[in-house]
Design an enzyme around this catalytic site. Structure first.
Site, PDB file in Angstrom:
ATOM      1  N   LYS A   1     -10.244   5.335   2.228  1.00 45.01           N
ATOM      2  CA  LYS A   1      -9.457   4.553   1.274  1.00 45.01           C
ATOM      3  C   LYS A   1     -10.486   3.899   0.350  1.00 45.01           C
ATOM      4  CE  LYS A   1      -5.891   2.470   2.805  1.00 45.01           C
ATOM      5  NZ  LYS A   1      -4.894   1.571   3.415  1.00 45.01           N
TER       6      LYS A   1
ATOM      7  N   GLU B   1       0.833  -1.209   0.000  1.00 47.31           N
ATOM      8  CA  GLU B   1       0.000   0.000   0.000  1.00 47.31           C
ATOM      9  C   GLU B   1       0.864   1.253   0.000  1.00 47.31           C
ATOM     10  OE1 GLU B   1      -3.908  -0.478   2.481  1.00 47.31           O
ATOM     11  OE2 GLU B   1      -2.249  -1.407   3.594  1.00 47.31           O
TER      12      GLU B   1
END
Length: 128
Positions: free
Chosen positions: A107, A30
Site C-alpha cells: 500500500k 480505504e
C-alpha cells in the site's frame, strides 16, 4: 545445444511492481476511496521444456498472471494477506506446473501517520 531439461533448475517467472488503484484496507474510507498499490509476483515452475521449444504453451504466461492479479485486486478486502492468498490460490489453480508463489503487495500511502514508501505484506505460498 549443451543445455538439456535436466540442466535447468529453479525457474522464476515474475512481474515486478504492477500498479493498481484498489479498495483494500481495514478502514471504511480505504475501501470507499481506495489507494495506490504495487504488486510483485514471482512464480517458480517446472517449465524446463520452454527453454528448448520456444513455445509459450510450455511456460507460465505472464499475461495470464497479470489477469489473475487484476481480478483479485479488484475485489475489496480488509487485509492484504487475504488478497495475497486469493492470488496465489488462483495462480496454482491455473498452472499445475507452478509449485511456489511469492507475492508482495504494498500500500503506497498507508493511513498510519508516518511518512514511508509503503507498507504491505510479502508471502511465500507452496503447493501441498
Amino acid at each position: 545445444m549443451w543445455i538439456s531439461q535436466s540442466s535447468i533448475h529453479d525457474t522464476v517467472v515474475f512481474i515486478k511492481n504492477i500498479r493498481f488503484h484498489a479498495q483494500h484496507g481495514v478502514m471504511e474510507q480505504e475501501r470507499r476511496v481506495g489507494g495506490e498499490f504495487l504488486v510483485t509476483v514471482e512464480v517458480k515452475a517446472k517449465i524446463q521444456k520452454a527453454f528448448l521449444t520456444d513455445n509459450v504453451e510450455h511456460t507460465i504466461n505472464y499475461a495470464t498472471i497479470l489477469e489473475i492479479v487484476k481480478k483479485e485486486m479488484s475485489t475489496p478486502s480488509a487485509l492484504l494477506e487475504h488478497v495475497a492468498a486469493r492470488v496465489a490460490d488462483s495462480i496454482m489453480q491455473e498452472f499445475d506446473t507452478v509449485y511456489e508463489v511469492m507475492l508482495e503487495i504494498v500500500k503506497v500511502n498507508p493511513p498510519m501517520g508516518a511518512q514511508c514508501d509503503g507498507a504491505g505484506v510479502r508471502a511465500l505460498f507452496t503447493r501441498n
